[in-house]
Design an enzyme around this catalytic site. Structure first.
Site, short mmCIF file in Angstrom:
data_model
loop_
_atom_site.label_atom_id
_atom_site.label_comp_id
_atom_site.label_asym_id
_atom_site.label_seq_id
_atom_site.Cartn_x
_atom_site.Cartn_y
_atom_site.Cartn_z
N ASP A 10 46.82 50.65 42.65
CA ASP A 10 46.11 50.87 43.93
C ASP A 10 45.04 49.78 44.11
OD1 ASP A 10 43.53 53.37 43.09
OD2 ASP A 10 44.48 51.83 41.83
N ASP A 15 42.77 46.69 39.31
CA ASP A 15 44.24 46.63 39.38
C ASP A 15 44.69 45.19 39.56
OD1 ASP A 15 43.17 49.16 40.91
OD2 ASP A 15 45.17 49.73 40.22
N ASN A 39 42.29 53.65 45.59
CA ASN A 39 41.06 52.88 45.85
C ASN A 39 40.86 52.64 47.34
OD1 ASN A 39 40.03 52.49 43.24
ND2 ASN A 39 41.54 50.90 42.84
N THR A 124 48.18 52.34 37.24
CA THR A 124 46.74 52.14 37.14
C THR A 124 46.01 52.75 38.35
OG1 THR A 124 46.95 49.96 38.19
CG2 THR A 124 46.93 50.03 35.77
N PHE A 165 38.54 59.19 38.30
CA PHE A 165 39.02 59.04 39.68
C PHE A 165 40.54 59.21 39.81
CE2 PHE A 165 38.87 57.69 44.02
CZ PHE A 165 39.96 56.87 44.22
N ASN A 166 41.33 58.46 39.04
CA ASN A 166 42.78 58.47 39.23
C ASN A 166 43.36 59.88 39.07
OD1 ASN A 166 42.94 55.74 39.73
ND2 ASN A 166 43.39 55.20 37.59
N HIS A 240 38.61 48.76 33.77
CA HIS A 240 39.52 49.86 33.47
C HIS A 240 40.99 49.42 33.34
CE1 HIS A 240 36.17 52.55 34.59
NE2 HIS A 240 36.07 51.91 35.73
N ASP A 241 41.58 49.00 34.44
CA ASP A 241 43.04 48.81 34.49
C ASP A 241 43.56 47.72 33.55
OD1 ASP A 241 43.00 49.49 38.06
OD2 ASP A 241 43.06 50.83 36.33
O1 RIB Z 1 38.44 55.44 37.35
C1 RIB Z 1 38.85 54.10 37.38
C2 RIB Z 1 40.18 53.97 38.04
O2 RIB Z 1 40.07 54.36 39.40
C3 RIB Z 1 40.70 52.51 38.08
O3 RIB Z 1 42.09 52.52 38.05
C4 RIB Z 1 40.20 52.01 39.41
O4 RIB Z 1 41.03 50.96 39.92
C5 RIB Z 1 40.37 53.25 40.24
O5 RIB Z 1 41.73 53.32 40.65
CA CA Z 2 43.32 51.41 39.83
#
Ligand code: RIB
Ligand code: CA
Length: 312
Positions: A10, A15, A39, A124, A165-166, A240-241
């Site tokens: 996303d 990403d 996102n 991701t 979040f994801n 993160h990703d």
């Molecule tokens: O919490 C972080 C995740 O949420 C990452 O993948 C960031 O790109 C968002 O998608």
């Molecule tokens: Ca992401």
């Protein structure tokens, strides 16, 4: 022998950097890119994937847009983190190629079906597309080698106190994926909050003499803004990703533990929580390899080394 992967993302700054990293390495063979809402809205994340691949000169890679919203929840997006475009900061080219006429689930199924070897899925973003794929094509589970995902946390969340979040965006999809029986590697906040990129690391990247590295530095300049809020107590921005790609390239950078992970799909305060059984307190068998430790310097060096592959 390169590892065949499908990136479901996303984009989103991190990403985009994960994609750039994956496409710089001969150890990985990116078979397809699919996008989901998260996102930003689905149209923007799809356009962003096309823009990144255009910048990389990789219009040979098929890109398909997927689910426009979570399975059951209303869509939430993260403009505060990634901006109105989802990739605010650098000047990116307009796409020079069209998205596939297939949707993400069809493209993943076609790719899995056509491949002689099993393929690693690298989601991701929210897991909506992956859950739809697994539900619609049960006979293709055996063609999925593993799912290396960014999401969740054994500890605190980053979108609610309990949820990352994801997973929070689509807990029902995550529940399907974690119950699928397919091997999962979970790159959660426990490890991604250690994967902080510092100002001096960004300057190392900016000094790499190629336009892709310059773009990554500008992506990071923007990505840092949100994460400089003192409430996070970060020194840098958590990448993160890219942890998913770093795991595939150099698993020795990480410490892991096989754990049972359950997804809370309801709960007034806990919806989207990944409940990680670190101490085997339940009778449930582990269903994920959870990443907990990281050699941060080695992670940053891997990113810098990979970006140098874009030097002409
Ligand atoms: O919490 C972080 C995740 O949420 C990452 O993948 C960031 O790109 C968002 O998608
Ligand atoms: Ca992401």
């Amino acid at each position: 022998m390169s590892i065949p992967i499908i990136c479901d993302c996303d984009p989103g700054h991190d990403d985009a950097i994960a994609l750039i990293l994956a496409l710089s390495r001969k150890e990985l063979d990116v078979k397809a890119v699919t996008t989901c809402a998260g996102n930003q809205t689905p149209d923007k994340t799809l356009n962003n994937a096309l823009r990144i691949l255009t910048m990389l000169g990789r219009s040979d890679i098929e890109v398909a847009g997927g689910a426009t919203k979570p399975l059951a929840c209303d869509l939430i997006i993260a403009p505060d983190v990634h901006g109105e475009s989802g990739l605010d900061g650098p000047e990116l080219p307009s796409p020079i190629f069209q998205a596939s006429k297939l949707n993400a689930i069809e493209l993943m199924a076609k790719t899995l079906q056509a491949s002689e070897e099993s393929i690693t899925l690298v989601p991701t973003g929210p897991l909506t597309n992956i859950a739809l794929l697994l539900s619609a094509y049960p006979h293709l589970h055996k063609k999925v080698k593993q799912i290396v995902l960014m999401g969740g946390a054994a500890g605190v969340g980053n979108w609610t106190p309990a949820a990352e979040f994801n997973i929070f965006v689509d807990p029902d999809a995550a529940n399907i994926v974690f119950k699928s029986g397919i091997p999962i590697v979970m790159c959660g906040l426990d490890v991604t909050h250690q994967a902080q990129i510092m100002d001096e690391d960004i300057e190392r990247i900016r000094a790499i003499p190629n336009p892709i590295a310059q773009c990554v530095a500008e992506l990071l300049d923007f990505f840092m803004i949100y994460h400089r809020d003192p409430k996070w107590k970060f020194e840098g921005a958590p990448l993160h990703d890219p942890c998913t790609i770093a795991w595939l390239l150099k698993p020795e950078l990480f410490e892991t533990q096989d754990c049972f992970v359950g997804i809370e799909t309801k709960g007034e305060y806990t919806q989207g929580m990944t409940v990680v059984d670190r101490y085997s307190l339940t009778d449930k068998q582990p269903n994920a390899k959870v990443l907990f430790g990281l050699n941060r310097q080695g992670f940053v060096d891997l990113i810098v080394e990979s970006l140098m592959f874009y030097n002409k």
